[in-house]
Write a protein that holds these residues in place. Structure first.
Motif, PDB file in Angstrom:
ATOM      1  N   LEU A  46      -3.283  11.337  -6.907  1.00  0.00           N
ATOM      2  CA  LEU A  46      -2.012  10.781  -7.358  1.00  0.00           C
ATOM      3  C   LEU A  46      -1.659   9.521  -6.568  1.00  0.00           C
ATOM      4  O   LEU A  46      -1.169   8.535  -7.127  1.00  0.00           O
ATOM      5  N   THR A  47      -1.938   9.524  -5.286  1.00  0.00           N
ATOM      6  CA  THR A  47      -1.687   8.347  -4.450  1.00  0.00           C
ATOM      7  C   THR A  47      -2.536   7.168  -4.912  1.00  0.00           C
ATOM      8  O   THR A  47      -2.048   6.042  -5.029  1.00  0.00           O
ATOM      9  N   ASP A 102      -3.832   6.719  -7.936  1.00  0.00           N
ATOM     10  CA  ASP A 102      -3.345   6.288  -9.245  1.00  0.00           C
ATOM     11  C   ASP A 102      -2.080   5.449  -9.114  1.00  0.00           C
ATOM     12  O   ASP A 102      -1.923   4.425  -9.786  1.00  0.00           O
ATOM     13  N   MET A 103      -1.178   5.881  -8.249  1.00  0.00           N
ATOM     14  CA  MET A 103       0.069   5.141  -8.048  1.00  0.00           C
ATOM     15  C   MET A 103      -0.227   3.758  -7.466  1.00  0.00           C
ATOM     16  O   MET A 103       0.401   2.775  -7.855  1.00  0.00           O
ATOM     17  N   GLN A 104      -1.177   3.676  -6.566  1.00  0.00           N
ATOM     18  CA  GLN A 104      -1.544   2.390  -5.976  1.00  0.00           C
ATOM     19  C   GLN A 104      -2.093   1.452  -7.052  1.00  0.00           C
ATOM     20  O   GLN A 104      -1.770   0.260  -7.063  1.00  0.00           O
ATOM     21  N   LYS A 105      -2.878   1.984  -7.988  1.00  0.00           N
ATOM     22  CA  LYS A 105      -3.403   1.155  -9.086  1.00  0.00           C
ATOM     23  C   LYS A 105      -2.268   0.640  -9.967  1.00  0.00           C
ATOM     24  O   LYS A 105      -2.264  -0.519 -10.373  1.00  0.00           O
ATOM     25  N   MET A 106      -1.305   1.514 -10.271  1.00  0.00           N
ATOM     26  CA  MET A 106      -0.178   1.101 -11.116  1.00  0.00           C
ATOM     27  C   MET A 106       0.650   0.015 -10.438  1.00  0.00           C
ATOM     28  O   MET A 106       1.047  -0.967 -11.073  1.00  0.00           O
ATOM     29  N   ILE A 107       0.920   0.191  -9.163  1.00  0.00           N
ATOM     30  CA  ILE A 107       1.707  -0.803  -8.430  1.00  0.00           C
ATOM     31  C   ILE A 107       0.941  -2.111  -8.316  1.00  0.00           C
ATOM     32  O   ILE A 107       1.509  -3.194  -8.459  1.00  0.00           O
ATOM     33  N   GLY A 108      -0.365  -2.022  -8.111  1.00  0.00           N
ATOM     34  CA  GLY A 108      -1.201  -3.220  -8.058  1.00  0.00           C
ATOM     35  C   GLY A 108      -1.174  -3.980  -9.376  1.00  0.00           C
ATOM     36  O   GLY A 108      -1.104  -5.214  -9.411  1.00  0.00           O
ATOM     37  N   LYS A 141      11.720  16.496  -7.342  1.00  0.00           N
ATOM     38  CA  LYS A 141      11.572  17.934  -7.602  1.00  0.00           C
ATOM     39  C   LYS A 141      10.373  18.242  -8.482  1.00  0.00           C
ATOM     40  O   LYS A 141      10.438  19.058  -9.388  1.00  0.00           O
ATOM     41  N   LEU A 142       9.277  17.528  -8.227  1.00  0.00           N
ATOM     42  CA  LEU A 142       8.018  17.778  -8.919  1.00  0.00           C
ATOM     43  C   LEU A 142       7.075  18.498  -7.974  1.00  0.00           C
ATOM     44  O   LEU A 142       6.992  18.167  -6.797  1.00  0.00           O
ATOM     45  N   TYR A 143       6.356  19.461  -8.512  1.00  0.00           N
ATOM     46  CA  TYR A 143       5.380  20.153  -7.688  1.00  0.00           C
ATOM     47  C   TYR A 143       4.015  19.520  -7.924  1.00  0.00           C
ATOM     48  O   TYR A 143       3.538  19.442  -9.051  1.00  0.00           O
ATOM     49  N   VAL A 144       3.410  19.041  -6.859  1.00  0.00           N
ATOM     50  CA  VAL A 144       2.062  18.493  -6.917  1.00  0.00           C
ATOM     51  C   VAL A 144       1.234  19.245  -5.897  1.00  0.00           C
ATOM     52  O   VAL A 144       1.543  19.219  -4.697  1.00  0.00           O
ATOM     53  N   PRO A 145       0.186  19.932  -6.360  1.00  0.00           N
ATOM     54  CA  PRO A 145      -0.657  20.672  -5.415  1.00  0.00           C
ATOM     55  C   PRO A 145      -1.249  19.725  -4.368  1.00  0.00           C
ATOM     56  O   PRO A 145      -1.532  18.563  -4.638  1.00  0.00           O
ATOM     57  N   GLU A 146      -1.438  20.238  -3.191  1.00  0.00           N
ATOM     58  CA  GLU A 146      -1.962  19.459  -2.059  1.00  0.00           C
ATOM     59  C   GLU A 146      -3.296  18.779  -2.403  1.00  0.00           C
ATOM     60  O   GLU A 146      -3.533  17.642  -2.016  1.00  0.00           O
ATOM     61  N   MET A 161       0.848  -1.182   0.000  1.00  0.00           N
ATOM     62  CA  MET A 161       0.000   0.000   0.000  1.00  0.00           C
ATOM     63  C   MET A 161       0.891   1.241   0.000  1.00  0.00           C
ATOM     64  O   MET A 161       1.809   1.365   0.793  1.00  0.00           O
ATOM     65  N   VAL A 162       0.620   2.111  -0.911  1.00  0.00           N
ATOM     66  CA  VAL A 162       1.353   3.361  -1.026  1.00  0.00           C
ATOM     67  C   VAL A 162       0.630   4.421  -0.198  1.00  0.00           C
ATOM     68  O   VAL A 162      -0.578   4.564  -0.302  1.00  0.00           O
ATOM     69  N   THR A 163       1.393   5.122   0.594  1.00  0.00           N
ATOM     70  CA  THR A 163       0.761   6.150   1.435  1.00  0.00           C
ATOM     71  C   THR A 163       0.919   7.530   0.810  1.00  0.00           C
ATOM     72  O   THR A 163       1.780   7.767  -0.040  1.00  0.00           O
ATOM     73  N   ARG A 164       0.089   8.413   1.261  1.00  0.00           N
ATOM     74  CA  ARG A 164       0.109   9.801   0.807  1.00  0.00           C
ATOM     75  C   ARG A 164       1.460  10.445   1.128  1.00  0.00           C
ATOM     76  O   ARG A 164       2.019  11.189   0.330  1.00  0.00           O
ATOM     77  N   GLU A 165       2.008  10.111   2.281  1.00  0.00           N
ATOM     78  CA  GLU A 165       3.290  10.657   2.695  1.00  0.00           C
ATOM     79  C   GLU A 165       4.419  10.170   1.784  1.00  0.00           C
ATOM     80  O   GLU A 165       5.348  10.916   1.475  1.00  0.00           O
TER      81      GLU A 165
END
Length: 92
Positions: free
Chosen positions: A26-27, A29-35, A15-20, A1-5
């Protein structure tokens, strides 16, 4: 499980800016990709002999030694060369 932190740390390190307000999406989406990657890595493909989706095959040929141009003739175009090689002048 990928966490927000973890995602926030990755964006900081890369060095990417991602608005809060986009961090949660994004978290997810990343979890889906890793899954998906995890699912592929455990797939049992067995010995299918799979080589190509299109069924095309590479056609190999035997190497053939063929007569090349004479070195002296080639070097005539370069003003004769030196020691059988092209001379490349240094810039600068």
């Amino acid at each position: 499980m990928v966490t927000r932190e973890e995602i926030a740390n990755i964006t900081l390190l890369s060095k990417l800016y991602v608005p809060e307000d986009e961090l949660d999406a994004l978290t997810a989406d990343m979890q889906k990709m890793i899954g998906f990657a995890d699912m592929i890595s455990v797939a049992n493909v067995g010995d299918t002999g799979f080589d190509s989706v299109s069924g095309l095959q590479n056609v190999f040929r035997e190497d053939e030694v063929v007569q090349s141009s004479d070195r002296a003739e080639i070097l005539k175009n370069a003003g004769g060369g030196e020691d059988g090689c092209f001379v490349v002048r240094r810039r600068g």
